[in-house]
Scaffold this motif. Structure first.
Motif, PDB file in Angstrom:
ATOM      1  N   ILE A 146     -25.157  46.737   2.978  1.00 33.74           N
ATOM      2  CA  ILE A 146     -26.211  47.730   3.168  1.00 33.74           C
ATOM      3  C   ILE A 146     -27.573  47.090   2.939  1.00 33.74           C
ATOM      4  N   PRO A 147     -28.575  47.418   3.756  1.00 31.27           N
ATOM      5  CA  PRO A 147     -29.950  47.041   3.436  1.00 31.27           C
ATOM      6  C   PRO A 147     -30.558  48.145   2.575  1.00 31.27           C
ATOM      7  N   VAL A 176     -31.282  53.448   0.318  1.00 29.83           N
ATOM      8  CA  VAL A 176     -30.410  52.766   1.269  1.00 29.83           C
ATOM      9  C   VAL A 176     -30.829  53.068   2.713  1.00 29.83           C
ATOM     10  N   GLN A 177     -30.729  52.045   3.567  1.00 29.40           N
ATOM     11  CA  GLN A 177     -31.109  52.164   4.965  1.00 29.40           C
ATOM     12  C   GLN A 177     -29.917  51.805   5.862  1.00 29.40           C
ATOM     13  N   THR A 178     -30.176  51.717   7.142  1.00 29.91           N
ATOM     14  CA  THR A 178     -29.221  51.177   8.096  1.00 29.91           C
ATOM     15  C   THR A 178     -29.957  50.112   8.912  1.00 29.91           C
ATOM     16  N   PRO A 179     -29.227  49.178   9.579  1.00 29.26           N
ATOM     17  CA  PRO A 179     -27.801  49.199   9.864  1.00 29.26           C
ATOM     18  C   PRO A 179     -26.955  48.809   8.662  1.00 29.26           C
ATOM     19  N   GLN A 180     -25.788  49.430   8.569  1.00 27.26           N
ATOM     20  CA  GLN A 180     -24.804  49.052   7.568  1.00 27.26           C
ATOM     21  C   GLN A 180     -23.658  48.349   8.281  1.00 27.26           C
ATOM     22  N   GLY A 181     -23.286  47.196   7.767  1.00 33.30           N
ATOM     23  CA  GLY A 181     -22.221  46.422   8.375  1.00 33.30           C
ATOM     24  C   GLY A 181     -20.906  46.670   7.669  1.00 33.30           C
ATOM     25  N   VAL A 182     -19.811  46.705   8.426  1.00 36.27           N
ATOM     26  CA  VAL A 182     -18.495  46.942   7.831  1.00 36.27           C
ATOM     27  C   VAL A 182     -17.450  46.043   8.479  1.00 36.27           C
ATOM     28  N   ASN A 183     -16.431  45.734   7.692  1.00 39.66           N
ATOM     29  CA  ASN A 183     -15.220  45.122   8.221  1.00 39.66           C
ATOM     30  C   ASN A 183     -14.453  46.219   8.938  1.00 39.66           C
ATOM     31  N   VAL A 184     -14.244  46.072  10.232  1.00 41.66           N
ATOM     32  CA  VAL A 184     -13.709  47.158  11.057  1.00 41.66           C
ATOM     33  C   VAL A 184     -12.340  47.624  10.568  1.00 41.66           C
ATOM     34  N   ASP A 202     -21.999  55.035   5.566  1.00 40.03           N
ATOM     35  CA  ASP A 202     -20.750  54.317   5.770  1.00 40.03           C
ATOM     36  C   ASP A 202     -20.310  53.562   4.528  1.00 40.03           C
ATOM     37  N   ALA A 203     -21.268  53.056   3.774  1.00 37.27           N
ATOM     38  CA  ALA A 203     -20.921  52.320   2.562  1.00 37.27           C
ATOM     39  C   ALA A 203     -20.185  53.197   1.566  1.00 37.27           C
ATOM     40  N   SER A 204     -20.508  54.481   1.513  1.00 35.64           N
ATOM     41  CA  SER A 204     -19.850  55.388   0.568  1.00 35.64           C
ATOM     42  C   SER A 204     -18.357  55.495   0.851  1.00 35.64           C
ATOM     43  N   VAL A 205     -17.982  55.410   2.127  1.00 32.46           N
ATOM     44  CA  VAL A 205     -16.566  55.455   2.500  1.00 32.46           C
ATOM     45  C   VAL A 205     -15.843  54.241   1.922  1.00 32.46           C
ATOM     46  N   LEU A 206     -16.464  53.073   2.044  1.00 30.17           N
ATOM     47  CA  LEU A 206     -15.878  51.850   1.504  1.00 30.17           C
ATOM     48  C   LEU A 206     -15.810  51.897  -0.018  1.00 30.17           C
ATOM     49  N   GLU A 207     -16.881  52.387  -0.634  1.00 26.29           N
ATOM     50  CA  GLU A 207     -16.920  52.471  -2.098  1.00 26.29           C
ATOM     51  C   GLU A 207     -15.796  53.351  -2.624  1.00 26.29           C
ATOM     52  N   GLU A 217     -31.773  42.765   1.215  1.00 29.04           N
ATOM     53  CA  GLU A 217     -33.136  43.290   1.257  1.00 29.04           C
ATOM     54  C   GLU A 217     -33.378  44.081   2.532  1.00 29.04           C
ATOM     55  N   GLY A 218     -33.864  45.304   2.367  1.00 31.19           N
ATOM     56  CA  GLY A 218     -34.232  46.127   3.502  1.00 31.19           C
ATOM     57  C   GLY A 218     -35.697  45.947   3.837  1.00 31.19           C
TER      58      GLY A 218
END
Length: 242
Positions: A146-147, A176-184, A202-207, A217-218
């Motif tokens: 996350i940025p 928190v901003q976007t884009p958020q990167g994820v392992n698909v 999206d990060a909350s789902v992973l957390e 850094e954003g």
């Protein structure tokens, strides 16, 4: 109502897909605080906000292709904008769902064997190439990235009647901003095992699934267009060449 999908008709040999990372841009939300004006199509210095957003990813060397999730009534207009502004990396337009996470899931269905994906809010038109690059680079060492920027204001916690309970220490607080990167693969598994309606990013789902999320850094200029005042601020940044 079944989800509709649209493949754009352009030659694959013209696609500038030198990058490794696909991007899902979510632009299917409501615009309640914009007074009825769609925030994606609000003009910034004469150009629709969504075009600024798409162009940021079009011009990023890390991005291979763009999947846009939007409302069905906007599909034709997006197609026209794609051609007018030469957004060649825009490969798919998919209609959104009832919630943001439903829309993200619709976008994920367009992926192939890609290991990672960036997910971005369509209403953040000023995202910089530097932020995109930092998110991509950090994905090799985390399940999600996350940025974010440090909170500048004093933060107060209040009760249901509006009375202050305490002042919250802000040293470790970030916006928190976007884009958020994820392992698909891991993100899909987390979505299946979690009530995603509880989360706004999206990060909350992973957390919630116990997976690792790294912060990079954003940019304070990477604002989200939510109210008419945000348009004024965004245009000032653009007019200053920022």
């Amino acid at each position: 109502m079944p989800k509709l999908e649209y493949k754009l008709d352009f030659a694959t040999e013209n696609l500038n897909n030198t990058g490794k990372f696909p991007a899902i841009i979510v632009a299917a939300g409501s615009s309640v605080r914009m007074g009825g004006i769609s925030k994606q199509f609000a003009t910034l210095c004469g150009v629709p906000a969504i075009v600024h957003t798409l162009s940021a990813f079009e011009n990023s060397p890390e991005i291979s292709r763009i999947i846009l999730v939007t409302k069905e009534e906007f599909v034709n207009e997006i197609q026209l904008l794609k051609d007018k502004y030469m957004i060649n990396k825009l490969s798919d337009i998919v209609t959104g769902g009832k919630t943001r996470q439903d829309s993200v899931r619709n976008g994920l269905e367009q992926l192939g064997a890609e290991e990672y994906v960036l997910i971005h809010d369509g209403a953040r038109p000023l995202v910089s190439n530097a932020v995109i690059s930092r998110v991509c680079a950090a994905l090799i060492e985390a399940d999600g990235v996350i940025p974010a920027v440090k909170i500048k204001d004093t933060i107060k916690k209040v009760d249901e009647k509006g009375f202050v309970i305490k002042t919250v220490a802000r040293e470790n607080l970030y916006s928190v901003q976007t884009p958020q990167g994820v392992n698909v693969k891991k993100y899909r598994a987390a979505m299946e095992n979690t009530d995603v309606s509880l989360f706004t990013d999206d990060a909350s789902v992973l957390e919630a699934a116990g997976l690792s999320v790294k912060m990079v850094e954003g940019d304070y200029k990477n604002i989200k267009i939510t109210t008419p005042d945000d348009i004024i601020i965004a245009e000032q940044y653009l007019e200053r060449g920022e």
